[in-house]
Design an enzyme around this catalytic site. Structure first.
Site, PDB file in Angstrom:
ATOM      1  N   HIS A 225       8.666 -25.037 -11.543  1.00 44.91           N
ATOM      2  CA  HIS A 225       9.480 -24.390 -12.576  1.00 44.91           C
ATOM      3  C   HIS A 225      10.973 -24.642 -12.353  1.00 44.91           C
ATOM      4  O   HIS A 225      11.680 -25.106 -13.263  1.00 44.91           O
ATOM      5  CB  HIS A 225       9.181 -22.884 -12.562  1.00 44.91           C
ATOM      6  CG  HIS A 225       9.934 -22.093 -13.581  1.00 44.91           C
ATOM      7  ND1 HIS A 225       9.372 -21.673 -14.761  1.00 44.91           N
ATOM      8  CD2 HIS A 225      11.222 -21.636 -13.608  1.00 44.91           C
ATOM      9  CE1 HIS A 225      10.266 -20.994 -15.474  1.00 44.91           C
ATOM     10  NE2 HIS A 225      11.403 -20.967 -14.782  1.00 44.91           N
ATOM     11  N   GLU A 226      11.456 -24.336 -11.159  1.00 45.87           N
ATOM     12  CA  GLU A 226      12.895 -24.461 -10.894  1.00 45.87           C
ATOM     13  C   GLU A 226      13.359 -25.911 -10.907  1.00 45.87           C
ATOM     14  O   GLU A 226      14.467 -26.218 -11.353  1.00 45.87           O
ATOM     15  CB  GLU A 226      13.257 -23.793  -9.566  1.00 45.87           C
ATOM     16  CG  GLU A 226      12.975 -22.289  -9.518  1.00 45.87           C
ATOM     17  CD  GLU A 226      13.672 -21.490 -10.609  1.00 45.87           C
ATOM     18  OE1 GLU A 226      14.676 -21.982 -11.158  1.00 45.87           O
ATOM     19  OE2 GLU A 226      13.199 -20.389 -10.914  1.00 45.87           O
TER      20      GLU A 226
ATOM     21  N   HIS B  63      14.117 -26.892 -14.400  1.00 46.06           N
ATOM     22  CA  HIS B  63      15.503 -26.555 -14.769  1.00 46.06           C
ATOM     23  C   HIS B  63      16.477 -27.597 -14.216  1.00 46.06           C
ATOM     24  O   HIS B  63      17.370 -28.075 -14.926  1.00 46.06           O
ATOM     25  CB  HIS B  63      15.883 -25.190 -14.181  1.00 46.06           C
ATOM     26  CG  HIS B  63      15.370 -24.008 -14.931  1.00 46.06           C
ATOM     27  ND1 HIS B  63      15.590 -23.823 -16.272  1.00 46.06           N
ATOM     28  CD2 HIS B  63      14.656 -22.929 -14.500  1.00 46.06           C
ATOM     29  CE1 HIS B  63      15.034 -22.678 -16.653  1.00 46.06           C
ATOM     30  NE2 HIS B  63      14.458 -22.113 -15.599  1.00 46.06           N
TER      31      HIS B  63
ATOM     32  N   HIS C   7      16.286 -30.969 -15.905  1.00 43.25           N
ATOM     33  CA  HIS C   7      16.888 -30.809 -17.230  1.00 43.25           C
ATOM     34  C   HIS C   7      18.414 -30.903 -17.116  1.00 43.25           C
ATOM     35  O   HIS C   7      19.072 -31.642 -17.865  1.00 43.25           O
ATOM     36  CB  HIS C   7      16.473 -29.443 -17.798  1.00 43.25           C
ATOM     37  CG  HIS C   7      16.845 -29.226 -19.232  1.00 43.25           C
ATOM     38  ND1 HIS C   7      16.630 -28.028 -19.878  1.00 43.25           N
ATOM     39  CD2 HIS C   7      17.432 -30.020 -20.155  1.00 43.25           C
ATOM     40  CE1 HIS C   7      17.051 -28.112 -21.120  1.00 43.25           C
ATOM     41  NE2 HIS C   7      17.548 -29.313 -21.322  1.00 43.25           N
TER      42      HIS C   7
END
Length: 599
Positions: free
Chosen positions: A390-391, A394, A397
């Site tokens: 998940h992190e 980020h 991105h």
């Protein structure tokens, strides 16, 4: 690194397990030098006040503002991350405070900028575009100027700014009451021993296999909130009224439009989210029935919602093994994406393990001129591996956005922020489900994904519906007290969870503990974000190179357009019901797998 029974002091943590912040500043002396330089150059921004009618002056303002903002952002990020390494370290508490005290001075000095632009004639943008170097700022200027109908006079804006602290008082009062002043009675744990109880411990008790434990925790939590129901109703309705009044003063057609228009999001997106989820509530009702049967209950109550359905032995997954799992799960994103992931792993973007004084939780953070760092508190279980995926979603991105956009468009909006990270999370859990040979573990993963959709899409949409109802009632001038709020909340729970669920009276107080209700019309973005991520994950897994390139286009776009347009160009149109409908189909497919296990 093997799991230690005791927390290490920060200085004893292996360098290889920490992020490399020396790439930002090698020491505090270099940090202070740049901080001093910032203090020397930022004052020049004030010299542009009253001069922006000349587009050439506007260009020079943009250039200096970028230099100041980039440097301030880097200093702020560094000082906070150093503080998060060990929040008891006075040295880094001090430099963090230095930056935080200084930043409002920059904001104060530049407060003239937007009002001065909005005071310009309607042909101002056209004049600006005659200066070639200003053309890259066209979207930024259009975005500012479109809010002209909703901007008050300079004196009125000054009055609202002066009142900002008072207008934020309801949220501050809520936070102080629920985090500091409110105390809870002791409860009995699974050993029958009385133990201290609070909000943080509630999340563990409500998952207990001992039904008496979770029932007592449920009743204790909400009956304590009930003792303060009139105060909490006052803080919430005051916060809502403050937002509604601001929306009226700024000439928005509704409070909802006031929240969505700055990102150019039509109110139909919000309404469509609620309507589409409502049309699929039968699936949530079905899940409640499956859960009741799997738990072997005569009746299923609200305090049974969070207990795990499937028991599996707790796995110990070393960090490097977790990295390998995530790499395999993200393989459909292509070699370029994986190479960035590996760069982050190998070049110390990640602060991996807990230590004395370290900030808890996980996040991705950085600035335009730093790596996109990740803070973890890796604890060797499957959820920690999912958090890594998940992190890093980020961070990658941010990496793509900063590499492909000028500074002014390098930040993506909150509406898009969770999409890339959740896409990674979905790809990870789908990979784990597809490759798990142990049927019990596979069902555990299936139920984990079901719970993700239940809590992120169904639950947050129920929150969004509550917000819409309460804002509309108060906006019409109708008073709303604690009993009214409880009635609305109870009715929504009955609708969302269906007739199989015994909707306990205590749940009527749940609205009182949701801090997001003080950030008006925010929570619906969790549901839209998950649904967009689900669509991207499906497109990536089922499509070809074209779908992958579109997704990477989304990652590269930053804030160069409005969020709906960025998503639409990448192949996901959240203004239509399709992304949410596809999430509902995925939820139904997962229910089919789970239900097969009990037949």
């Amino acid at each position: 690194m093997e799991k230690s029974k005791t927390l290490l002091k920060r200085e004893d943590v292996s360098v290889d397990d920490t992020w490399d912040l020396e790439k930002i500043y090698k020491d505090e002396e270099e940090f202070q030098e740049e901080f001093q330089y910032l203090k020397e150059i930022y004052t020049g921004l004030g010299d542009f006040k009253g001069t922006l009618k000349d587009p050439h002056n506007l260009l020079e303002y943009f250039k200096l503002d970028e230099r100041v903002s980039r440097l301030a952002e880097k200093l702020y990020v560094y000082s906070n991350m150093k503080n998060h390494e060990d929040m008891n370290n006075g040295k880094y508490i001090n430099i963090k405070k230095q930056v935080e005290i200084f930043l409002p001075e920059i904001s104060s000095l530049t407060s003239f900028f937007v009002p001065e632009l909005l005071s310009m004639d309607d042909n101002y943008l056209e004049e600006c575009m005659k200066v070639p170097e200003l053309q890259k700022y066209k979207f930024e200027l259009e975005d500012i100027l479109k809010m002209k109908p909703h901007t008050l006079s300079e004196s009125e804006e000054r009055i609202l700014a002066t009142l900002s602290e008072s207008l934020n008082a309801p949220e501050e009062a809520f936070s102080l009451l629920t985090n500091a002043d409110m105390t809870f009675p002791k409860v009995k744990d699974e050993n029958g021993e009385e133990v201290d109880f609070n909000e943080a411990r509630y999340s563990n008790f409500i998952k207990s296999k001992d039904r008496a434990v979770r029932k007592e925790a449920f009743e204790t939590l909400f009956n304590t909130y009930k003792q303060f129901k009139n105060t909490l109703a006052t803080t919430l309705t005051a916060s809502i009224n403050n937002f509604n009044i601001s929306a009226k003063l700024r000439h928005f057609s509704s409070p909802l439009e006031a929240s969505l228009k700055p990102n150019n999001i039509d109110v139909k997106v919000y309404d469509n989210t609620i309507d589409t989820v409502n049309k699929n509530l039968h699936l949530l009702h079905r899940y409640v029935d499956i859960k009741k049967r799997l738990l072997g209950l005569d009746e299923i109550h609200m305090y049974d919602l969070y207990v795990p359905l499937i028991d599996t032995p707790k796995e110990h997954i070393e960090f490097n093994d977790g990295v390998e799992l995530v790499e395999k799960a993200l393989a459909p994103l292509g070699e370029e994406y994986l190479s960035i992931f590996k760069e982050g792993i190998n070049n110390r973007w990640i602060d991996k393990y807990d230590n004395e004084g370290k900030r808890q939780g996980a996040y991705s953070w950085g600035s335009y001129d730093t790596d996109p760092y990740v803070l973890l508190n890796y604890n060797y279980d499957i959820n920690d591996v999912s958090t890594l995926a998940h992190e890093m979603g980020h961070s990658i991105h941010s990496y793509y956005s900063r590499k492909n956009q000028d500074y002014i468009y390098s930040d993506y909006t909150l509406f898009c922020a969770e999409v890339a990270s959740t896409t990674n999370e979905i790809l990870f859990i789908k990979y784990m489900i597809d490759n798990e040979k142990d049927e019990n573990k596979r069902l555990y993963l299936v139920n984990t994904m079901i719970e993700g959709i239940r809590t992120t899409v169904f639950r947050q949409t129920m929150f969004a519906e509550f917000e819409k109802i309460t804002h509309n009632i108060l906006n019409e001038g109708t008073p709303l007290n604690a009993d009214g709020l409880c009635e609305i909340w109870l009715d929504l729970n009955k609708k969302y969870f269906g007739e199989t669920m015994v909707v306990d009276e205590e749940i009527s107080m749940e609205w009182a503990r949701i801090p997001h209700f003080y950030s008006d019309f925010y929570v619906y973005q969790y549901a839209t974000g998950y649904s967009c991520a689900n669509s991207f994950a499906n497109n990536i897994l089922q499509g070809g190179e074209d779908e992958l390139e579109k997704y990477k286009g989304f990652l590269k776009a930053g804030g160069s357009d409005y969020p709906l347009e960025i998503l639409r160009k990448a192949g996901v149109d959240i203004s239509t019901p399709k992304p949410i409908e596809d999430t509902m189909k995925n939820f139904e497919m997962l229910l089919d797998i789970l239900e097969t296990a009990i037949k």
